[in-house]
Scaffold this motif. Structure first.
Motif, PDB file in Angstrom:
ATOM      1  N   LEU A   1       0.852  -1.188   0.000  1.00  0.00           N
ATOM      2  CA  LEU A   1       0.000   0.000   0.000  1.00  0.00           C
ATOM      3  C   LEU A   1       0.887   1.237   0.000  1.00  0.00           C
ATOM      4  O   LEU A   1       1.922   1.258   0.665  1.00  0.00           O
ATOM      5  CB  LEU A   1      -0.853  -0.023   1.274  1.00  0.00           C
ATOM      6  CG  LEU A   1      -1.751   1.168   1.553  1.00  0.00           C
ATOM      7  CD1 LEU A   1      -2.881   1.213   0.535  1.00  0.00           C
ATOM      8  CD2 LEU A   1      -2.330   1.066   2.955  1.00  0.00           C
ATOM      9  N   THR A   2       0.482   2.257  -0.751  1.00  0.00           N
ATOM     10  CA  THR A   2       1.219   3.529  -0.742  1.00  0.00           C
ATOM     11  C   THR A   2       0.328   4.633  -0.190  1.00  0.00           C
ATOM     12  O   THR A   2      -0.818   4.782  -0.626  1.00  0.00           O
ATOM     13  CB  THR A   2       1.674   3.896  -2.177  1.00  0.00           C
ATOM     14  OG1 THR A   2       2.529   2.859  -2.655  1.00  0.00           O
ATOM     15  CG2 THR A   2       2.431   5.216  -2.203  1.00  0.00           C
ATOM     16  N   LEU A   3       0.846   5.365   0.779  1.00  0.00           N
ATOM     17  CA  LEU A   3       0.135   6.512   1.349  1.00  0.00           C
ATOM     18  C   LEU A   3       1.098   7.701   1.378  1.00  0.00           C
ATOM     19  O   LEU A   3       2.293   7.535   1.101  1.00  0.00           O
ATOM     20  CB  LEU A   3      -0.357   6.187   2.767  1.00  0.00           C
ATOM     21  CG  LEU A   3      -1.423   5.094   2.881  1.00  0.00           C
ATOM     22  CD1 LEU A   3      -1.670   4.742   4.346  1.00  0.00           C
ATOM     23  CD2 LEU A   3      -2.740   5.543   2.231  1.00  0.00           C
ATOM     24  N   TYR A   4       0.567   8.881   1.714  1.00  0.00           N
ATOM     25  CA  TYR A   4       1.394  10.092   1.726  1.00  0.00           C
ATOM     26  C   TYR A   4       1.286  10.774   3.086  1.00  0.00           C
ATOM     27  O   TYR A   4       0.183  11.035   3.570  1.00  0.00           O
ATOM     28  CB  TYR A   4       0.959  11.022   0.588  1.00  0.00           C
ATOM     29  CG  TYR A   4       1.236  10.372  -0.749  1.00  0.00           C
ATOM     30  CD1 TYR A   4       2.438  10.596  -1.412  1.00  0.00           C
ATOM     31  CD2 TYR A   4       0.327   9.462  -1.291  1.00  0.00           C
ATOM     32  CE1 TYR A   4       2.722   9.942  -2.613  1.00  0.00           C
ATOM     33  CE2 TYR A   4       0.593   8.804  -2.490  1.00  0.00           C
ATOM     34  CZ  TYR A   4       1.797   9.052  -3.138  1.00  0.00           C
ATOM     35  OH  TYR A   4       2.075   8.389  -4.308  1.00  0.00           O
ATOM     36  N   GLN A   5       2.453  11.012   3.668  1.00  0.00           N
ATOM     37  CA  GLN A   5       2.537  11.576   5.022  1.00  0.00           C
ATOM     38  C   GLN A   5       2.870  13.065   4.908  1.00  0.00           C
ATOM     39  O   GLN A   5       3.823  13.435   4.226  1.00  0.00           O
ATOM     40  CB  GLN A   5       3.648  10.835   5.772  1.00  0.00           C
ATOM     41  CG  GLN A   5       3.935  11.360   7.167  1.00  0.00           C
ATOM     42  CD  GLN A   5       5.055  10.578   7.847  1.00  0.00           C
ATOM     43  OE1 GLN A   5       5.578   9.610   7.288  1.00  0.00           O
ATOM     44  NE2 GLN A   5       5.430  11.005   9.030  1.00  0.00           N
ATOM     45  N   HIS A   6       2.077  13.885   5.594  1.00  0.00           N
ATOM     46  CA  HIS A   6       2.285  15.332   5.526  1.00  0.00           C
ATOM     47  C   HIS A   6       2.696  15.841   6.903  1.00  0.00           C
ATOM     48  O   HIS A   6       1.976  15.640   7.873  1.00  0.00           O
ATOM     49  CB  HIS A   6       0.998  16.033   5.080  1.00  0.00           C
ATOM     50  CG  HIS A   6       0.462  15.466   3.805  1.00  0.00           C
ATOM     51  ND1 HIS A   6       0.892  15.877   2.564  1.00  0.00           N
ATOM     52  CD2 HIS A   6      -0.447  14.475   3.583  1.00  0.00           C
ATOM     53  CE1 HIS A   6       0.265  15.176   1.631  1.00  0.00           C
ATOM     54  NE2 HIS A   6      -0.550  14.322   2.226  1.00  0.00           N
ATOM     55  N   GLU A   7       3.848  16.487   6.937  1.00  0.00           N
ATOM     56  CA  GLU A   7       4.377  16.943   8.221  1.00  0.00           C
ATOM     57  C   GLU A   7       4.633  18.447   8.194  1.00  0.00           C
ATOM     58  O   GLU A   7       5.364  18.935   7.339  1.00  0.00           O
ATOM     59  CB  GLU A   7       5.675  16.194   8.515  1.00  0.00           C
ATOM     60  CG  GLU A   7       6.217  16.480   9.887  1.00  0.00           C
ATOM     61  CD  GLU A   7       7.240  15.437  10.288  1.00  0.00           C
ATOM     62  OE1 GLU A   7       6.851  14.284  10.565  1.00  0.00           O
ATOM     63  OE2 GLU A   7       8.432  15.764  10.296  1.00  0.00           O
TER      64      GLU A   7
ATOM     65  N   ALA B   1      -0.716  12.336  -3.074  1.00  0.00           N
ATOM     66  CA  ALA B   1       0.272  13.331  -2.644  1.00  0.00           C
ATOM     67  C   ALA B   1      -0.387  14.679  -2.320  1.00  0.00           C
ATOM     68  O   ALA B   1       0.201  15.521  -1.638  1.00  0.00           O
ATOM     69  CB  ALA B   1       1.338  13.489  -3.715  1.00  0.00           C
ATOM     70  N   ASP B   2      -1.607  14.867  -2.806  1.00  0.00           N
ATOM     71  CA  ASP B   2      -2.349  16.103  -2.530  1.00  0.00           C
ATOM     72  C   ASP B   2      -2.798  16.092  -1.065  1.00  0.00           C
ATOM     73  O   ASP B   2      -3.498  15.179  -0.627  1.00  0.00           O
ATOM     74  CB  ASP B   2      -3.563  16.148  -3.480  1.00  0.00           C
ATOM     75  CG  ASP B   2      -4.400  17.395  -3.261  1.00  0.00           C
ATOM     76  OD1 ASP B   2      -4.072  18.192  -2.352  1.00  0.00           O
ATOM     77  OD2 ASP B   2      -5.378  17.565  -4.013  1.00  0.00           O
ATOM     78  N   ARG B   3      -2.411  17.146  -0.345  1.00  0.00           N
ATOM     79  CA  ARG B   3      -2.717  17.195   1.087  1.00  0.00           C
ATOM     80  C   ARG B   3      -4.220  17.222   1.369  1.00  0.00           C
ATOM     81  O   ARG B   3      -4.682  16.882   2.454  1.00  0.00           O
ATOM     82  CB  ARG B   3      -2.075  18.442   1.694  1.00  0.00           C
ATOM     83  CG  ARG B   3      -1.375  18.112   2.982  1.00  0.00           C
ATOM     84  CD  ARG B   3      -0.807  19.302   3.723  1.00  0.00           C
ATOM     85  NE  ARG B   3      -0.398  20.438   2.926  1.00  0.00           N
ATOM     86  CZ  ARG B   3      -0.314  21.662   3.423  1.00  0.00           C
ATOM     87  NH1 ARG B   3      -0.639  21.881   4.682  1.00  0.00           N
ATOM     88  NH2 ARG B   3       0.089  22.663   2.670  1.00  0.00           N
ATOM     89  N   ALA B   4      -4.990  17.663   0.364  1.00  0.00           N
ATOM     90  CA  ALA B   4      -6.441  17.750   0.529  1.00  0.00           C
ATOM     91  C   ALA B   4      -7.135  16.427   0.220  1.00  0.00           C
ATOM     92  O   ALA B   4      -8.351  16.316   0.363  1.00  0.00           O
ATOM     93  CB  ALA B   4      -6.993  18.851  -0.374  1.00  0.00           C
ATOM     94  N   SER B   5      -6.371  15.417  -0.196  1.00  0.00           N
ATOM     95  CA  SER B   5      -7.005  14.127  -0.531  1.00  0.00           C
ATOM     96  C   SER B   5      -7.442  13.409   0.749  1.00  0.00           C
ATOM     97  O   SER B   5      -7.114  13.822   1.861  1.00  0.00           O
ATOM     98  CB  SER B   5      -6.056  13.259  -1.365  1.00  0.00           C
ATOM     99  OG  SER B   5      -4.918  12.899  -0.622  1.00  0.00           O
ATOM    100  N   ARG B   6      -8.179  12.318   0.564  1.00  0.00           N
ATOM    101  CA  ARG B   6      -8.786  11.619   1.690  1.00  0.00           C
ATOM    102  C   ARG B   6      -7.743  11.117   2.687  1.00  0.00           C
ATOM    103  O   ARG B   6      -6.707  10.564   2.311  1.00  0.00           O
ATOM    104  CB  ARG B   6      -9.615  10.437   1.174  1.00  0.00           C
ATOM    105  CG  ARG B   6     -10.512   9.797   2.225  1.00  0.00           C
ATOM    106  CD  ARG B   6     -11.513   8.859   1.573  1.00  0.00           C
ATOM    107  NE  ARG B   6     -10.867   7.761   0.855  1.00  0.00           N
ATOM    108  CZ  ARG B   6     -10.347   6.701   1.465  1.00  0.00           C
ATOM    109  NH1 ARG B   6     -10.401   6.578   2.773  1.00  0.00           N
ATOM    110  NH2 ARG B   6      -9.773   5.749   0.751  1.00  0.00           N
TER     111      ARG B   6
END
Ligand SMILES: *[C@@H]1O[C@H](CO)[C@@H](O)[C@H](O)[C@H]1NC(C)=O
Ligand SMILES: *[C@@H]1O[C@H](CO)[C@@H](O)[C@H](O)[C@H]1NC(C)=O
Length: 207
Positions: free
Chosen positions: A54-60, A99-104
């Motif tokens: 699974l690929t997810l995107y982490q925003h810090e 990668a979009d911070r506004a995504s789910r």
């Protein structure tokens, strides 16, 4: 008649060796199980163990989702990519599906990093990655490993809870853009369950 003690310990040694060899044969080919299934989006069960990727995107965001809680003592200064040796950092970052911070938001990564190199670029990180029912998966994966601030880092999975109980594997974290106040990391989870995990008891939820 009692065997002389040297003969007895030799016998014991042979038995232990045989037992260990037997165990070794039971253990699945660990590295190949995950490598042999390049399914980036979901899981499968081929009898050698279930795999899941699974690929997810982490925003810090510094001073919002991540804080420096202990100042470092020496070495490099604080910059976009470096922190002094001994710095302790704590974070709780959302994980989104793109990668979009506004995504789910699919989950959360919470943890800490301790700067362990004098050039300020490397640290030891520990984290718990929790999925809130993403693709029907609920549970967490815990990782522990080294971070290289400007390059992709692989963290061994030390275990999991819920749907990820008994999971092994690794998580690869790659910085996508290190400029600006919010840094986004691509997080790839590569998990597998060795065959013997199928026979392990399902842990009850702790009260
Ligand atoms: C990945 O896994 C899903 C679900 O098990 C399956 O439908 C799909 O065909 C797999 N893709 C590949 C490339 O193996
Ligand atoms: C974060 O907060 C600390 C303490 O208030 C401050 O010194 C630092 O400059 C802030 N960092 C950023 C990038 O805003």
């Amino acid at each position: 008649m009692a065997a002389p003690s040297a003969a007895r310990s030799l016998l014991l040694c042979v038995m232990v060796t045989a037992f260990l060899h037997h165990l070794q044969l039971q253990i699945p080919p660990v590295a190949t199980a995950a490598a042999a299934s390049p399914n980036k989006t979901d899981g499968r069960d081929d009898g050698r163990g279930k795999t899941f990727s699974l690929t997810l995107y982490q925003h810090e965001t510094i001073n919002k989702t991540a804080y420096m809680v202990v100042d470092g003592v020496t070495g490099a200064g604080v910059s976009q990519t470096t922190t002094p040796f001994g710095t302790i950092y704590v974070f709780r970052d959302d994980l989104t599906v793109s990668a979009d911070r506004a995504s789910r938001v699919a989950g959360v990564a919470e943890g800490s990093s301790i700067t362990t190199s004098l050039d300020g670029l490397q640290s030891l990180s520990l984290a718990k990655i929790t999925l809130h029912g993403h693709r029907g998966h609920r549970g967490s994966v815990s990782v522990l490993g080294g971070t290289y601030n400007t390059k992709p880092s692989d963290y061994p999975v030390v275990g999991g809870t819920g749907d990820f109980a008994y999971a092994l594997g690794y998580v690869r974290s790659s910085p996508l853009d290190l400029r600006g106040r919010t840094v986004t990391y691509k997080m790839e989870l590569h998990l597998y369950w060795p065959p013997y995990a199928h026979y392990a008891p399902v842990p009850h939820k702790p009260v």
